[in-house]
Scaffold this motif. Structure first.
Motif, PDB file in Angstrom:
ATOM      1  N   VAL A 104       0.848  -1.193   0.000  1.00  0.00           N
ATOM      2  CA  VAL A 104       0.000   0.000   0.000  1.00  0.00           C
ATOM      3  C   VAL A 104       0.885   1.244   0.000  1.00  0.00           C
ATOM      4  O   VAL A 104       0.675   2.178  -0.771  1.00  0.00           O
ATOM      5  CB  VAL A 104      -0.977   0.004   1.200  1.00  0.00           C
ATOM      6  CG1 VAL A 104      -1.718   1.333   1.309  1.00  0.00           C
ATOM      7  CG2 VAL A 104      -1.958  -1.153   1.090  1.00  0.00           C
ATOM      8  N   LYS A 105       1.908   1.247   0.846  1.00  0.00           N
ATOM      9  CA  LYS A 105       2.829   2.396   0.911  1.00  0.00           C
ATOM     10  C   LYS A 105       3.631   2.535  -0.388  1.00  0.00           C
ATOM     11  O   LYS A 105       3.865   3.652  -0.854  1.00  0.00           O
ATOM     12  CB  LYS A 105       3.786   2.257   2.100  1.00  0.00           C
ATOM     13  CG  LYS A 105       3.101   2.177   3.439  1.00  0.00           C
ATOM     14  CD  LYS A 105       2.558   3.512   3.853  1.00  0.00           C
ATOM     15  CE  LYS A 105       1.986   3.435   5.259  1.00  0.00           C
ATOM     16  NZ  LYS A 105       0.682   4.029   5.375  1.00  0.00           N
ATOM     17  N   LEU A 106       4.047   1.407  -0.975  1.00  0.00           N
ATOM     18  CA  LEU A 106       4.759   1.455  -2.256  1.00  0.00           C
ATOM     19  C   LEU A 106       3.893   2.099  -3.329  1.00  0.00           C
ATOM     20  O   LEU A 106       4.358   2.957  -4.091  1.00  0.00           O
ATOM     21  CB  LEU A 106       5.173   0.052  -2.705  1.00  0.00           C
ATOM     22  CG  LEU A 106       6.246  -0.663  -1.893  1.00  0.00           C
ATOM     23  CD1 LEU A 106       6.401  -2.109  -2.366  1.00  0.00           C
ATOM     24  CD2 LEU A 106       7.570   0.077  -2.005  1.00  0.00           C
ATOM     25  N   ALA A 107       2.636   1.697  -3.396  1.00  0.00           N
ATOM     26  CA  ALA A 107       1.729   2.242  -4.405  1.00  0.00           C
ATOM     27  C   ALA A 107       1.430   3.725  -4.136  1.00  0.00           C
ATOM     28  O   ALA A 107       1.428   4.532  -5.067  1.00  0.00           O
ATOM     29  CB  ALA A 107       0.441   1.429  -4.435  1.00  0.00           C
ATOM     30  N   GLU A 108       1.211   4.071  -2.878  1.00  0.00           N
ATOM     31  CA  GLU A 108       0.938   5.468  -2.534  1.00  0.00           C
ATOM     32  C   GLU A 108       2.099   6.374  -2.929  1.00  0.00           C
ATOM     33  O   GLU A 108       1.890   7.514  -3.352  1.00  0.00           O
ATOM     34  CB  GLU A 108       0.679   5.615  -1.040  1.00  0.00           C
ATOM     35  CG  GLU A 108      -0.657   5.119  -0.590  1.00  0.00           C
ATOM     36  CD  GLU A 108      -0.834   5.210   0.919  1.00  0.00           C
ATOM     37  OE1 GLU A 108       0.159   5.054   1.670  1.00  0.00           O
ATOM     38  OE2 GLU A 108      -1.980   5.436   1.348  1.00  0.00           O
ATOM     39  N   ALA A 109       3.319   5.878  -2.799  1.00  0.00           N
ATOM     40  CA  ALA A 109       4.506   6.670  -3.145  1.00  0.00           C
ATOM     41  C   ALA A 109       4.507   7.065  -4.615  1.00  0.00           C
ATOM     42  O   ALA A 109       5.100   8.077  -4.990  1.00  0.00           O
ATOM     43  CB  ALA A 109       5.775   5.896  -2.799  1.00  0.00           C
ATOM     44  N   ARG A 110       3.833   6.311  -5.465  1.00  0.00           N
ATOM     45  CA  ARG A 110       3.763   6.609  -6.907  1.00  0.00           C
ATOM     46  C   ARG A 110       2.974   7.875  -7.190  1.00  0.00           C
ATOM     47  O   ARG A 110       3.043   8.425  -8.268  1.00  0.00           O
ATOM     48  CB  ARG A 110       3.142   5.450  -7.693  1.00  0.00           C
ATOM     49  CG  ARG A 110       3.852   4.117  -7.564  1.00  0.00           C
ATOM     50  CD  ARG A 110       5.288   4.130  -8.097  1.00  0.00           C
ATOM     51  NE  ARG A 110       6.221   4.537  -7.058  1.00  0.00           N
ATOM     52  CZ  ARG A 110       7.271   5.335  -7.224  1.00  0.00           C
ATOM     53  NH1 ARG A 110       7.575   5.840  -8.380  1.00  0.00           N
ATOM     54  NH2 ARG A 110       8.063   5.657  -6.220  1.00  0.00           N
ATOM     55  N   THR A 111       2.189   8.343  -6.216  1.00  0.00           N
ATOM     56  CA  THR A 111       1.360   9.536  -6.419  1.00  0.00           C
ATOM     57  C   THR A 111       2.023  10.803  -5.875  1.00  0.00           C
ATOM     58  O   THR A 111       1.471  11.892  -6.026  1.00  0.00           O
ATOM     59  CB  THR A 111      -0.006   9.371  -5.725  1.00  0.00           C
ATOM     60  OG1 THR A 111       0.174   9.363  -4.310  1.00  0.00           O
ATOM     61  CG2 THR A 111      -0.711   8.096  -6.177  1.00  0.00           C
ATOM     62  N   ALA A 112       3.184  10.679  -5.267  1.00  0.00           N
ATOM     63  CA  ALA A 112       3.812  11.792  -4.535  1.00  0.00           C
ATOM     64  C   ALA A 112       4.087  13.024  -5.392  1.00  0.00           C
ATOM     65  O   ALA A 112       4.095  14.141  -4.877  1.00  0.00           O
ATOM     66  CB  ALA A 112       5.101  11.317  -3.872  1.00  0.00           C
ATOM     67  N   THR A 113       4.301  12.868  -6.686  1.00  0.00           N
ATOM     68  CA  THR A 113       4.639  14.018  -7.531  1.00  0.00           C
ATOM     69  C   THR A 113       3.407  14.789  -8.008  1.00  0.00           C
ATOM     70  O   THR A 113       3.551  15.788  -8.699  1.00  0.00           O
ATOM     71  CB  THR A 113       5.453  13.571  -8.761  1.00  0.00           C
ATOM     72  OG1 THR A 113       4.679  12.624  -9.503  1.00  0.00           O
ATOM     73  CG2 THR A 113       6.779  12.950  -8.343  1.00  0.00           C
ATOM     74  N   PHE A 114       2.226  14.342  -7.635  1.00  0.00           N
ATOM     75  CA  PHE A 114       1.005  14.997  -8.079  1.00  0.00           C
ATOM     76  C   PHE A 114       0.308  15.695  -6.911  1.00  0.00           C
ATOM     77  O   PHE A 114      -0.195  15.038  -6.007  1.00  0.00           O
ATOM     78  CB  PHE A 114       0.039  13.973  -8.697  1.00  0.00           C
ATOM     79  CG  PHE A 114       0.539  13.375  -9.970  1.00  0.00           C
ATOM     80  CD1 PHE A 114       0.299  14.006 -11.189  1.00  0.00           C
ATOM     81  CD2 PHE A 114       1.252  12.184  -9.952  1.00  0.00           C
ATOM     82  CE1 PHE A 114       0.765  13.449 -12.365  1.00  0.00           C
ATOM     83  CE2 PHE A 114       1.724  11.623 -11.125  1.00  0.00           C
ATOM     84  CZ  PHE A 114       1.479  12.266 -12.341  1.00  0.00           C
ATOM     85  N   PRO A 115       0.258  17.045  -6.936  1.00  0.00           N
ATOM     86  CA  PRO A 115      -0.432  17.747  -5.852  1.00  0.00           C
ATOM     87  C   PRO A 115      -1.948  17.487  -5.868  1.00  0.00           C
ATOM     88  O   PRO A 115      -2.601  17.598  -4.842  1.00  0.00           O
ATOM     89  CB  PRO A 115      -0.131  19.222  -6.115  1.00  0.00           C
ATOM     90  CG  PRO A 115       0.277  19.295  -7.546  1.00  0.00           C
ATOM     91  CD  PRO A 115       0.852  17.960  -7.910  1.00  0.00           C
TER      92      PRO A 115
END
Length: 178
Positions: free
Chosen positions: A50-61
């Motif tokens: 879950v944390k790995l997948a969430e990290a994929r969204t970090a560059t999008f505000p």
């Protein structure tokens, strides 16, 4: 089998929660995680999927993360923890007799409202919390058209929705009771 679909304005890609590589392979703005209670807690020694997948969204505000699941073990369920941190919205439907908005709950013999049934389960109905009117399954669709989501925890960190099979247009109340 095709796991990616490109369309004007974007794409949709489906990956497995069992592959650390696929969960960290690209940046995404919208993330949908389904049945998160079934995910491993440490994927291939790379951490929580879950944390790995969430990290994929970090560059999008303007990212959007949607987590769905059927709860499993109380106090160990990922989705339970997420829901407790949310604003805890429940679907409320109006009684077709008196108009009182209420959550559909199981009820049973120990409660004066909720789902009710006769001994041989040939008659199943919902009893209103206010007027105790008999609500039959055929009322459910019309009730849902007027339904609303009500937050039980308005100070929650994010929107969270809880709904049971009692609301499903594909679930038969008699079968659910059985």
């Amino acid at each position: 089998r095709k796991l990616e679909k490109v369309f004007p304005g974007g794409y949709i890609s489906m990956v497995s929660s069992k592959s650390a590589h696929s969960l960290r392979s690209r940046s995404i703005r919208v993330l949908l995680l389904d049945e998160i209670d079934a995910y491993e807690h440490d994927l291939q020694n790379e951490g929580d999927p879950v944390k790995l997948a969430e990290a994929r969204t970090a560059t999008f505000p303007n990212r959007k993360i949607i987590k769905c699941s059927t709860p499993t073990v109380k106090d160990f369920s990922r989705i339970e923890q997420e829901f407790l941190a949310s604003d805890q919205r429940y679907r409320h439907l109006p009684c077709p007799h008196c108009g009182t908005y209420q959550r559909l709950v199981w009820g049973g013999t120990e409660y004066p409202y909720g789902m009710k049934w006769n001994e041989d389960i040939t008659d199943v109905w919902y009893e209103c919390i206010e007027c105790h009117g008999k609500i039959i399954q055929n009322h459910r669709l019309q009730m849902d058209l007027k339904g609303k989501w009500i937050a039980n925890n308005p100070t929650g960190k994010f929107p969270g929705f809880h709904i049971s099979a009692l609301y499903s247009p594909w679930a038969d109340w008699q079968m659910l009771v059985k």
